[in-house]
Design a protein around this motif. Sequence first.
Motif, PDB file in Angstrom:
ATOM      1  N   GLY A 206       3.045  12.475   2.504  1.00  0.00           N
ATOM      2  CA  GLY A 206       2.472  11.442   3.356  1.00  0.00           C
ATOM      3  C   GLY A 206       3.500  10.452   3.874  1.00  0.00           C
ATOM      4  N   TRP A 207       2.998   9.521   4.644  1.00  0.00           N
ATOM      5  CA  TRP A 207       3.835   8.512   5.287  1.00  0.00           C
ATOM      6  C   TRP A 207       4.192   7.395   4.319  1.00  0.00           C
ATOM      7  CZ3 TRP A 207       6.089   9.184   9.845  1.00  0.00           C
ATOM      8  CH2 TRP A 207       5.599  10.214  10.659  1.00  0.00           C
ATOM      9  N   TRP A 208       5.366   6.826   4.513  1.00  0.00           N
ATOM     10  CA  TRP A 208       5.844   5.707   3.706  1.00  0.00           C
ATOM     11  C   TRP A 208       6.658   4.769   4.592  1.00  0.00           C
ATOM     12  CZ3 TRP A 208      11.119   5.650   3.932  1.00  0.00           C
ATOM     13  CH2 TRP A 208      11.752   6.862   4.206  1.00  0.00           C
TER      14      TRP A 208
ATOM     15  N   ARG B 177      -3.942   8.031  11.684  1.00  0.00           N
ATOM     16  CA  ARG B 177      -4.081   9.375  12.277  1.00  0.00           C
ATOM     17  C   ARG B 177      -4.280  10.426  11.192  1.00  0.00           C
ATOM     18  NH1 ARG B 177       0.623   9.700  16.893  1.00  0.00           N
ATOM     19  NH2 ARG B 177      -0.560   8.699  18.547  1.00  0.00           N
ATOM     20  N   ASP B 178      -3.500  10.330  10.120  1.00  0.00           N
ATOM     21  CA  ASP B 178      -3.632  11.296   9.023  1.00  0.00           C
ATOM     22  C   ASP B 178      -5.009  11.206   8.370  1.00  0.00           C
ATOM     23  OD1 ASP B 178      -1.095  12.249   9.476  1.00  0.00           O
ATOM     24  OD2 ASP B 178      -0.251  11.523   7.586  1.00  0.00           O
ATOM     25  N   LEU B 179      -5.483   9.990   8.154  1.00  0.00           N
ATOM     26  CA  LEU B 179      -6.822   9.825   7.566  1.00  0.00           C
ATOM     27  C   LEU B 179      -7.896  10.386   8.497  1.00  0.00           C
ATOM     28  CD1 LEU B 179      -6.832   6.258   5.965  1.00  0.00           C
ATOM     29  CD2 LEU B 179      -7.225   8.426   4.792  1.00  0.00           C
ATOM     30  N   ALA B 180      -7.768  10.104   9.784  1.00  0.00           N
ATOM     31  CA  ALA B 180      -8.747  10.609  10.757  1.00  0.00           C
ATOM     32  C   ALA B 180      -8.733  12.137  10.784  1.00  0.00           C
ATOM     33  CB  ALA B 180      -8.459  10.043  12.146  1.00  0.00           C
ATOM     34  N   GLU B 181      -7.554  12.719  10.720  1.00  0.00           N
ATOM     35  CA  GLU B 181      -7.442  14.180  10.701  1.00  0.00           C
ATOM     36  C   GLU B 181      -8.113  14.749   9.452  1.00  0.00           C
ATOM     37  OE1 GLU B 181      -3.810  17.176  10.063  1.00  0.00           O
ATOM     38  OE2 GLU B 181      -3.581  15.865  11.814  1.00  0.00           O
TER      39      GLU B 181
ATOM     40  N   ARG C  46      20.124  -2.526   7.061  1.00  0.00           N
ATOM     41  CA  ARG C  46      19.680  -3.424   8.134  1.00  0.00           C
ATOM     42  C   ARG C  46      18.558  -2.855   9.006  1.00  0.00           C
ATOM     43  NH1 ARG C  46      25.163  -4.091   7.869  1.00  0.00           N
ATOM     44  NH2 ARG C  46      25.599  -2.798   9.664  1.00  0.00           N
ATOM     45  N   LYS C  47      17.868  -1.827   8.560  1.00  0.00           N
ATOM     46  CA  LYS C  47      16.777  -1.234   9.343  1.00  0.00           C
ATOM     47  C   LYS C  47      15.585  -0.970   8.431  1.00  0.00           C
ATOM     48  CE  LYS C  47      19.140   0.059  13.216  1.00  0.00           C
ATOM     49  NZ  LYS C  47      18.817  -0.307  14.554  1.00  0.00           N
ATOM     50  N   TRP C  48      14.394  -1.124   8.993  1.00  0.00           N
ATOM     51  CA  TRP C  48      13.175  -0.689   8.332  1.00  0.00           C
ATOM     52  C   TRP C  48      13.045   0.802   8.578  1.00  0.00           C
ATOM     53  CZ3 TRP C  48       9.929  -3.461   5.274  1.00  0.00           C
ATOM     54  CH2 TRP C  48      10.230  -4.813   5.168  1.00  0.00           C
ATOM     55  N   THR C  49      12.617   1.539   7.576  1.00  0.00           N
ATOM     56  CA  THR C  49      12.516   2.988   7.701  1.00  0.00           C
ATOM     57  C   THR C  49      11.085   3.429   7.436  1.00  0.00           C
ATOM     58  OG1 THR C  49      14.778   3.165   6.874  1.00  0.00           O
ATOM     59  CG2 THR C  49      13.485   5.189   6.924  1.00  0.00           C
ATOM     60  N   VAL C  50      10.588   4.313   8.292  1.00  0.00           N
ATOM     61  CA  VAL C  50       9.274   4.924   8.110  1.00  0.00           C
ATOM     62  C   VAL C  50       9.493   6.429   8.124  1.00  0.00           C
ATOM     63  CG1 VAL C  50       6.936   5.190   9.027  1.00  0.00           C
ATOM     64  CG2 VAL C  50       8.138   3.006   9.294  1.00  0.00           C
ATOM     65  N   GLY C  51       8.929   7.099   7.123  1.00  0.00           N
ATOM     66  CA  GLY C  51       9.123   8.536   7.035  1.00  0.00           C
ATOM     67  C   GLY C  51       7.878   9.243   6.551  1.00  0.00           C
ATOM     68  N   ASN C  52       7.981  10.565   6.510  1.00  0.00           N
ATOM     69  CA  ASN C  52       6.866  11.409   6.111  1.00  0.00           C
ATOM     70  C   ASN C  52       7.382  12.487   5.167  1.00  0.00           C
ATOM     71  OD1 ASN C  52       4.439  12.728   5.941  1.00  0.00           O
ATOM     72  ND2 ASN C  52       4.461  13.510   8.017  1.00  0.00           N
ATOM     73  N   LEU C  53       6.802  12.544   3.983  1.00  0.00           N
ATOM     74  CA  LEU C  53       7.156  13.587   3.018  1.00  0.00           C
ATOM     75  C   LEU C  53       6.063  14.640   3.003  1.00  0.00           C
ATOM     76  CD1 LEU C  53       8.404  11.418   0.045  1.00  0.00           C
ATOM     77  CD2 LEU C  53       9.790  12.797   1.573  1.00  0.00           C
ATOM     78  N   PRO C  54       6.345  15.888   2.839  1.00  0.00           N
ATOM     79  CA  PRO C  54       7.650  16.469   2.544  1.00  0.00           C
ATOM     80  C   PRO C  54       8.492  16.728   3.786  1.00  0.00           C
ATOM     81  CG  PRO C  54       6.022  18.203   2.523  1.00  0.00           C
ATOM     82  CD  PRO C  54       5.292  16.904   2.812  1.00  0.00           C
ATOM     83  N   GLU C  55       7.949  16.428   4.951  1.00  0.00           N
ATOM     84  CA  GLU C  55       8.728  16.625   6.175  1.00  0.00           C
ATOM     85  C   GLU C  55       9.922  15.680   6.181  1.00  0.00           C
ATOM     86  OE1 GLU C  55       6.179  16.275   9.591  1.00  0.00           O
ATOM     87  OE2 GLU C  55       4.544  17.238   8.503  1.00  0.00           O
ATOM     88  N   THR C  56      10.829  15.932   7.065  1.00  0.00           N
ATOM     89  CA  THR C  56      12.005  15.071   7.153  1.00  0.00           C
ATOM     90  C   THR C  56      11.881  14.077   8.303  1.00  0.00           C
ATOM     91  OG1 THR C  56      13.117  16.735   8.492  1.00  0.00           O
ATOM     92  CG2 THR C  56      13.534  16.775   6.105  1.00  0.00           C
TER      93      THR C  56
ATOM     94  N   ASP D  72       0.840  -1.199   0.000  1.00  0.00           N
ATOM     95  CA  ASP D  72       0.000   0.000   0.000  1.00  0.00           C
ATOM     96  C   ASP D  72       0.879   1.255   0.000  1.00  0.00           C
ATOM     97  OD1 ASP D  72      -2.786   1.266   0.520  1.00  0.00           O
ATOM     98  OD2 ASP D  72      -1.525   2.102   2.107  1.00  0.00           O
ATOM     99  N   SER D  73       1.920   1.250   0.791  1.00  0.00           N
ATOM    100  CA  SER D  73       2.845   2.383   0.829  1.00  0.00           C
ATOM    101  C   SER D  73       3.512   2.574  -0.534  1.00  0.00           C
ATOM    102  CB  SER D  73       3.913   2.155   1.901  1.00  0.00           C
ATOM    103  OG  SER D  73       4.927   3.128   1.825  1.00  0.00           O
ATOM    104  N   GLN D  74       3.944   1.486  -1.135  1.00  0.00           N
ATOM    105  CA  GLN D  74       4.613   1.559  -2.432  1.00  0.00           C
ATOM    106  C   GLN D  74       3.666   2.003  -3.544  1.00  0.00           C
ATOM    107  OE1 GLN D  74       5.958  -2.494  -2.540  1.00  0.00           O
ATOM    108  NE2 GLN D  74       7.858  -2.041  -1.441  1.00  0.00           N
ATOM    109  N   ASP D  75       2.384   1.730  -3.384  1.00  0.00           N
ATOM    110  CA  ASP D  75       1.396   2.062  -4.413  1.00  0.00           C
ATOM    111  C   ASP D  75       0.862   3.487  -4.319  1.00  0.00           C
ATOM    112  OD1 ASP D  75       1.611  -0.453  -5.472  1.00  0.00           O
ATOM    113  OD2 ASP D  75      -0.220  -1.220  -4.544  1.00  0.00           O
ATOM    114  N   GLN D  76       1.253   4.224  -3.305  1.00  0.00           N
ATOM    115  CA  GLN D  76       0.751   5.593  -3.168  1.00  0.00           C
ATOM    116  C   GLN D  76       1.180   6.415  -4.380  1.00  0.00           C
ATOM    117  OE1 GLN D  76       0.767   7.489   0.799  1.00  0.00           O
ATOM    118  NE2 GLN D  76       2.029   5.723   1.348  1.00  0.00           N
ATOM    119  N   ARG D  77       0.289   7.243  -4.835  1.00  0.00           N
ATOM    120  CA  ARG D  77       0.562   8.064  -6.019  1.00  0.00           C
ATOM    121  C   ARG D  77       0.555   9.547  -5.674  1.00  0.00           C
ATOM    122  NH1 ARG D  77       2.455   4.025  -7.406  1.00  0.00           N
ATOM    123  NH2 ARG D  77       1.587   2.527  -8.846  1.00  0.00           N
ATOM    124  N   ASN D  78       1.093   9.865  -4.517  1.00  0.00           N
ATOM    125  CA  ASN D  78       1.173  11.271  -4.137  1.00  0.00           C
ATOM    126  C   ASN D  78       2.574  11.566  -3.619  1.00  0.00           C
ATOM    127  OD1 ASN D  78       0.898   9.765  -1.851  1.00  0.00           O
ATOM    128  ND2 ASN D  78      -0.752  10.934  -0.963  1.00  0.00           N
ATOM    129  N   SER D  79       2.902  12.828  -3.553  1.00  0.00           N
ATOM    130  CA  SER D  79       4.259  13.205  -3.158  1.00  0.00           C
ATOM    131  C   SER D  79       4.352  13.588  -1.685  1.00  0.00           C
ATOM    132  CB  SER D  79       4.746  14.363  -4.028  1.00  0.00           C
ATOM    133  OG  SER D  79       3.870  15.461  -3.881  1.00  0.00           O
TER     134      SER D  79
END
Length: 158
Positions: free
Chosen positions: A84-86, A146-150, A115-125, A75-82
């Motif tokens: 949000g969370w990934w 949380r983002d969807l609820a907001e 060797r680590k899983w990474t979770v991030g938020n664009l455009p924030e760092t 689902d994260s890989q399929d996002q088509r926006n620049s």
Amino acid sequence: MSDRGAYGKVSGTMTPDDVVASVCRLADDFKTQRNVSKVDLLCRSGYLESESVSEADIEAYLRLHPELVDVWIRDSQDQRNSTGWWIAEPLDRLLFERLPDDAMRTTYQNFRTERKWTVGNLPETTRRTFDDKCTACAFYVRQRIRDLAELIHRTRPG
């Protein structure tokens, strides 16, 4: 799980476990029920009535249903926006070395840590790393929900 009425309203009392399950299955439900939005699925989940689903609740459910972790990653890989969370798997050195050019290697490396899983938020760092796939996914799911609820709260009339 309780019956749901029109417009995603919960027509009965959902248990906290029902809400956790609905939240954790949201990406899979979105994939299989192509005519329903993620917003509608979250409204139906019971989450908006409680918003008390914790990261630990999500992680516990994902550990019982590890197939859902891969669904959320897709689902994260399929996002088509620049924005949000990934979530991204650990850097694969062999794949990295086989990438055809520097631009692709830079992009690949910017979203992954060795060797680590990474979770991030664009455009924030905002970026966090995790040793464990389920823990990383639970954090990712919690942020996405949380983002969807907001979004729902901001756009609801009234």
